[in-house]
Structures are given as structure tokens and as C-alpha cells.
Design an enzyme around this catalytic site. Structure first.
Site, short mmCIF file in Angstrom:
data_model
loop_
_atom_site.label_atom_id
_atom_site.label_comp_id
_atom_site.label_asym_id
_atom_site.label_seq_id
_atom_site.Cartn_x
_atom_site.Cartn_y
_atom_site.Cartn_z
N CYS A 50 1.02 -1.12 0.17
CA CYS A 50 0.01 -0.09 0.00
C CYS A 50 0.97 1.21 -0.02
O CYS A 50 0.68 2.42 -0.68
CB CYS A 50 -1.03 -0.03 1.11
SG CYS A 50 -0.16 -0.19 2.85
N HIS A 207 -1.31 0.31 7.49
CA HIS A 207 -1.88 0.44 6.35
C HIS A 207 -1.79 1.88 6.00
O HIS A 207 -2.04 2.84 6.86
CB HIS A 207 -3.21 0.15 6.49
CG HIS A 207 -4.07 -0.05 5.16
ND1 HIS A 207 -3.31 -0.61 3.98
CD2 HIS A 207 -5.44 0.17 4.73
CE1 HIS A 207 -4.19 -0.31 2.95
NE2 HIS A 207 -5.03 0.01 3.48
N ASN A 232 -8.77 4.75 0.29
CA ASN A 232 -8.30 3.42 0.50
C ASN A 232 -7.77 2.53 -0.59
O ASN A 232 -8.58 2.13 -1.80
CB ASN A 232 -9.53 2.53 1.37
CG ASN A 232 -8.72 1.07 1.95
OD1 ASN A 232 -7.56 0.83 1.71
ND2 ASN A 232 -9.47 0.67 2.96
#
Length: 614
Positions: A50, A207, A232
Site C-alpha cells: 500500500c 496501512h 483506501n
């Protein structure tokens, strides 16, 4: 701390079933770029990268950055010259490196299983992910990392990390969110959850997210809430706060404003207000904007920093790895002259070259002192307070120092926290005004350096090069050693016995990689060497400057008897290309006159061009 998200055991098992497929097998009409920004949106797959995908979002917003990473005019799938591969450019340790990859991408049941764009027929993102994995060593190496590091590698610029917990605890400076609002859409902003608070694990752990918009919404009670739109990379909504659909927050703004903001949400996006943002997220990463001319823009003043300089350096164990200012060996650290020609905003960045896989970053610090004279007392100067310095040594790949400097000369000292921690680094300077940067060496520098005895010296400079497969033979550990350049010189006879000779090897690595270098000096047999003379690497040198050092310059002083000699400069590994200057200085018999004035320990430039010469 690195950010990534845990992969469930079910998905982890799926990784073993992936197989590479060509883009034309994945979809019938693949294309490199999308027609609109929504089609270019990054989406994360099974890989825990990510942090890298958040940095890629900066490219999707800027055609200038995207085409810098993907050079233009590459043949595509429909072009006759297409060879099944693409070339990307990644910034690595001061230079753009071209990386070529084929279009075979990991798939699971015929679909991309790692990153993909909003439209699955757009392939710039998975191709770039594959190229970056090639640079890092494998896809597995992309598991966890820092958004800031990926932003630097994809833009060649800088990125800073700001702690939100400091802001939430009542940082006396301006609100972090208001500061982000002031940056507008000039730069990419990412936010991360490192350790979610109890009972709120919807956002995941370790994250990273993309802050896709910031705005002050017109409130009905006269209070305009600051809202942040969060994207996201998982491409699914994962938050149930006040500003989700039907949430209580929307009652604070006019109905038309609520409708407009909710209509802007795409898959994987949600709104939070400033209070929620500071409570749920731990830090933000902000990329320095780049102007249309490609110059860095300050996050603090907004002005361009068009003047740039960079130099490589190294901390060598036992020589120039002096540790932090609490350590008595601190003055032995690498040093640099920085000349600032006029009042300027200056940003210094210290980037360390990563160590072996699995090895943590070194803790880095950076300090600068203003100097009034070229000859200074080094211990006295460094024992005083610096003009500016990092607040602490940080375990980051790169640390920054932002300051406003007046015209003059400054001594810059990069350091690790612990003594004798070896490593290589790149020092970069960005400034609003003209600056000059040059390396400094101490008269008591590396183990191969010694102070010159008094007297008059005759100097000869020779130019040379190591060429792969030709004259880059490497050290004496390799059979190819004899291929290295060889430079003969003679020491004339003198009644007083041996004569002082200093040999200095300086590699030209300002614009390329800095190799570990050293040299050996061999005595030439009186007969010039016959059939029985052993090979060069088996002969015993009369003088050596080893071990090979990651330094721009190494030197050795010795008293040599009259005779003929050969200097063999080398890099440690064969086929390491570079150019160099070899200087042989011989003391001659004429007596010279010297001034008695000494202002402490003399500092000499590593370059032959005096930086203070106007």
C-alpha cells in the site's frame, strides 16, 4: 515504522497458485494509460505494498511525473515494433535508472492478483510495480515500506513525515490539517494507521491511505468543518464515522453541500473531519511539490528551490564513522563546505544507501556550523552550538534539515548515532539562492592519509579510467587485477637517503556511483622484469593504500628509496567503471619559506577548485 497490511492466511495460500500471463492474455485490448483520472485510480491486490501504491497516486495525478517514469514514444501492443516489454525510470541514489520489464504479470484465475488501475485494461501501474520489484529484488521485498521512500524513488524529489499524535497532543505550531489545507492540491498527501486504537480496527493496522481532497465545508451554524476525503488502496470503504452516508456529521452543513460532497465519493473513499483524522491516523506523508520547470517547491514558504547540489560520501569504520556529537570521534565524520551566496531558504537532505536485505536503517543526523575563516579550529568549532541541526538521529532512509541561511560559508557534518557504523550516503542541497557544495578532508583523515612533512613538493597529475572488460580489473583478490591501469614514476637519488613521496587517488564520482578504491605501489626490478618475474598480483607491493575505501579520495605518504616504481589504482570489484586522477607528489631538496601563522587545524578541500575563490 513501515506500513503494510496483514494478508489473511487464505490469501497467502493463493499466492503460491499465481502464474504470469501476458497483458494480451489478460484482456483483449491492453493499453498503457487511461483516458481519465477515475480510470487511473490505484487499486491494491494481494501484495502488501500500500505504501508504494500511495506514491503511485502522485503519478496518476500528474502527466509530467507519469511520463518522467514512463519515457514517451515507447511502442505499445498495437505498434509493429513492440517487443513485449516496457522501460521505466526509477530514481536511485541520485540518478535516474532505466528498468526494462516484460509484460508478463502475476495472475490468479486469469486476473491480475497484485496492483491494478480503475480499469483493468490499463497497465502502467502493474508494469511499474513489476519494475520497482525488480529494483528491490523481488515482489516480496515490496512487503511493507515507507510512502516517503517510494515518493522519492518515483519523483526524484523529497517527502516528509509528520506525526499527527504530536498535533493531537497540542503542538504549539499551526494545526497540521490547516497546514495541509494551505498546500491545496499542489502535492500528494498520504496518511497511515500504525497502531489502531482499541475498538476501532476498521482502518487496518500498518496501512497507508491517500488523502484525495481537503476542504472547508460551509456549515449551517457558522462553523465550517474541515473535511478530508480518504482513499483506501483496498478499493473498499472501511470506515463508519460521522461523515459516512446517513451519518450525523452531514447535518452540520447545508443539504446541497452534503449532496455535492457525497456525490464525489468513489469506490474505497470516505470523508472524515479534522477531529476524526487526528484521532484515527498516526502520521501523514507529504511530497514536496514540483514546479512545471521541475524545481522543488518549499512546503514552508511555497517558493521554488531551483539551485541544487549533491555529493556522495561514506562513513568508514575506524576512519570516518565518528558517531553523534556525544561521541569524541564526531570530528572525524565526513565534512562538506557549503557556500551560500546570498540570503536563502535552504533544504538539506541526507539519504543513506540501503544496507543488505533485512538490515535496519542507520540512525542519521545532520548539523551545520557557520565559519568565518578557511582555517579554523575544528575541535573548537564543533564543540560550539550549530546554526541548525536535526532534532535527533532518526532511523529513516532520509533525514531533512530546513533553515534560512545568510550569505557565507558553512561546515556540514552528516553522522550516524553510533560510532563505527559504516555506510554510504548522498548529501543533497536545495536552495532558493545560489549555493556551492564541496567535500572536505581533514589533514588527519582516513587511515591512508598523513600530514605532509615540511618542504617543497613537485607534483604530477595523471588522468585514468577503469573500463569494464578492459581496464577495470578489481582488487588483488581477482585474477583480472593486472588489467588495471599502471602508472610508472621514478624517485631520484638523494644523498640523505629515501625521499618523501605522497600518492593520491581521487575518483570522479560526483555524477556517478562512488566505488571503493585503493592502490598498490610496486618496485620495478632493475632489469625491467624477465621471464621469471611473477605476475603482478603475486608480487609484494612496497606500499599499499587498502582496504579499499568508499571515499572520493584516498592518499598515502611514505619515504621511498631511489628507483623506478609503478602505481596500480583499482576498485575493489572488477568491471566497476569510473574515471580518476592520480597525483604523485615528491619532496625536493630546495628549502621553502613558511608562514608561522596557524589558526588551528587546517581543513583542505577534496576538490582542486577552491570554493572560496570569488
Amino acid at each position: 515504522m513501515s506500513v503494510s497490511e496483514n494478508l489473511s492466511p487464505r490469501n497467502a495460500n493463493r499466492r503460491t497458485k499465481t502464474r504470469p500471463e501476458r497483458s494480451s492474455e489478460i484482456c483483449p485490448a491492453p493499453r498503457l494509460f487511461a483516458d481519465g483520472p477515475q480510470e487511473d485510480r490505484v487499486r491494491q491486490g494481494l501484495l502488501g505494498d500500500c505504501w508504494f501504491l500511495c506514491a503511485c497516486a502522485a503519478l496518476s495525478r500528474s502527466p509530467q511525473l507519469l511520463h518522467q517514469v514512463f519515457p514517451a514514444d515507447q511502442p505499445g501492443w498495437l505498434d509493429p515494433g513492440y517487443q513485449g516489454s516496457f522501460t521505466c525510470r526509477v530514481w536511485q541514489f541520485g540518478h535516474w535508472v532505466e528498468v526494462t520489464v516484460d509484460d508478463r504479470l502475476p495472475c490468479l484465475q486469469g486476473r491480475l492478483c497484485f496492483s491494478r488501475c480503475g480499469r483493468e485494461d490499463v497497465f502502467w501501474l502493474p508494469l511499474l510495480e513489476k519494475a520497482y520489484a525488480k529494483v528491490c529484488g523481488s515482489y516480496e521485498r515490496l512487503w511493507a515500506g515507507q510512502v516517503a521512500d517510494a515518493l522519492v524513488d518515483l519523483t526524484g524529489g523529497l517527502a516528509e513525515r509528520w506525526s499527527l499524535k504530536d498535533a493531537a497532543a497540542g503542538d504549539p505550531g499551526p494545526s497540521t490539517c490547516r497546514r495541509l489545507l494551505g498546500l491545496g492540491d499542489r502535492c500528494l498527501v498520504s496518511c497511515s494507521v500504525l497502531s489502531p486504537r482499541a475498538g476501532a480496527r476498521e482502518l487496518g493496522e500498518f496501512h497507508a491511505f491517500i488523502v484525495s481532497d481537503l476542504r472547508e465545508a460551509r456549515g449551517q451554524d457558522g462553523q465550517d468543518p474541515l473535511l478530508l476525503r480518504i482513499q483506501n488502496p483496498w478499493a473498499r470503504r472501511c470506515w463508519r464515522g460521522r461523515w459516512t452516508e446517513g451519518g450525523e456529521g452531514w447535518a452540520r452543513v447545508a443539504p446541497e453541500v452534503a449532496s455535492e460532497l457525497q456525490a464525489q465519493l468513489r469506490e474505497g473513499e470516505f470523508w472524515v473531519d479534522e477531529e476524526e483524522f487526528l484521532r484515527e491516523f498516526d502520521e501523514v506523508t507529504v511530497a514536496y511539490p514540483l514546479s512545471t520547470a521541475g524545481h522543488l517547491q518549499s512546503l514552508y514558504t511555497g517558493q521554488e528551490l531551483p539551485h541544487t547540489q549533491q555529493l556522495p560520501g561514506a562513513w568508514v569504520k575506524g576512519q570516518s564513522a565518528g558517531g553523534c556529537r556525544n561521541n569524541p570521534g564526531f570530528p572525524s565524520n565526513p565534512k562538506f563546505w557549503l557556500r551560500v551566496w546570498g540570503p536563502s531558504e535552504v533544504l538539506l537532505a541526507l539519504l543513506q544507501r540501503p544496507g543488505p536485505p533485512g538490515k535496519d536503517h542507520r540512525a542519521l543526523g545532520l548539523h551545520i556550523w557557520k565559519v568565518d575563516k578557511r582555517r579554523v579550529s575544528l575541535p573548537r568549532l564543533l564543540s560550539g552550538p550549530p546554526v541548525a541541526g536535526t532534532a535527533c538521529h532518526a532511523y529513516d532512509r532520509e533525514v531533512h534539515l530546513h533553515c534560512q541561511l545568510t550569505a557565507g560559508y558553512y561546515l556540514v557534518v552528516p553522522s550516524t548515532f553510533l560510532k563505527d557504523v559504516a555506510g554510504r550516503f548522498l548529501l543533497r542541497v536545495f536552495s532558493s539562492g545560489r549555493v556551492s557544495l564541496s567535500a572536505v578532508k581533514s589533514a588527519q583523515g582516513s587511515g591512508c592519509e598523513q600530514a605532509l612533512p615540511a618542504g617543497e613538493w613537485e607534483t604530477v597529475q595523471l588522468q585514468g579510467a577503469w573500463r569494464s572488460g578492459q581496464t577495470a580489473g578489481g582488487s588483488r583478490n581477482f585474477a583480472s587485477y593486472a588489467r588495471n591501469p599502471q602508472f610508472p614514476f621514478a624517485v631520484p637519488g638523494v644523498a640523505g637517503g629515501p625521499r618523501w613521496v605522497r600518492v593520491t587517488l581521487r575518483q570522479h564520482c560526483q555524477e556517478g556511483p562512488c566505488h571503493p578504491i585503493g592502490f598498490h605501489i610496486f618496485r620495478v626490478p632493475a632489469e625491467g622484469g624477465g621471464p621469471g618475474t611473477p605476475p603482478l598480483r603475486q608480487r609484494e607491493p612496497v606500499l599499499s593504500c587498502v582496504p579499499h575505501c568508499y571515499a572520493q579520495e584516498v592518499s598515502r605518504l611514505a619515504a621511498l628509496p631511489a628507483g623506478s616504481y609503478t602505481v596500480v589504482p583499482s576498485t575493489y570489484l572488477p568491471d566497476a567503471e569510473g574515471t580518476f586522477t592520480l597525483t604523485v607528489a615528491t619532496r625536493i631538496d630546495r628549502r621553502s619559506i613558511h608562514s608561522r601563522e596557524l589558526l588551528g587545524q587546517a581543513l583542505q578541500e577534496a576538490s582542486f577548485l577552491a570554493v572560496r575563490k570569488v
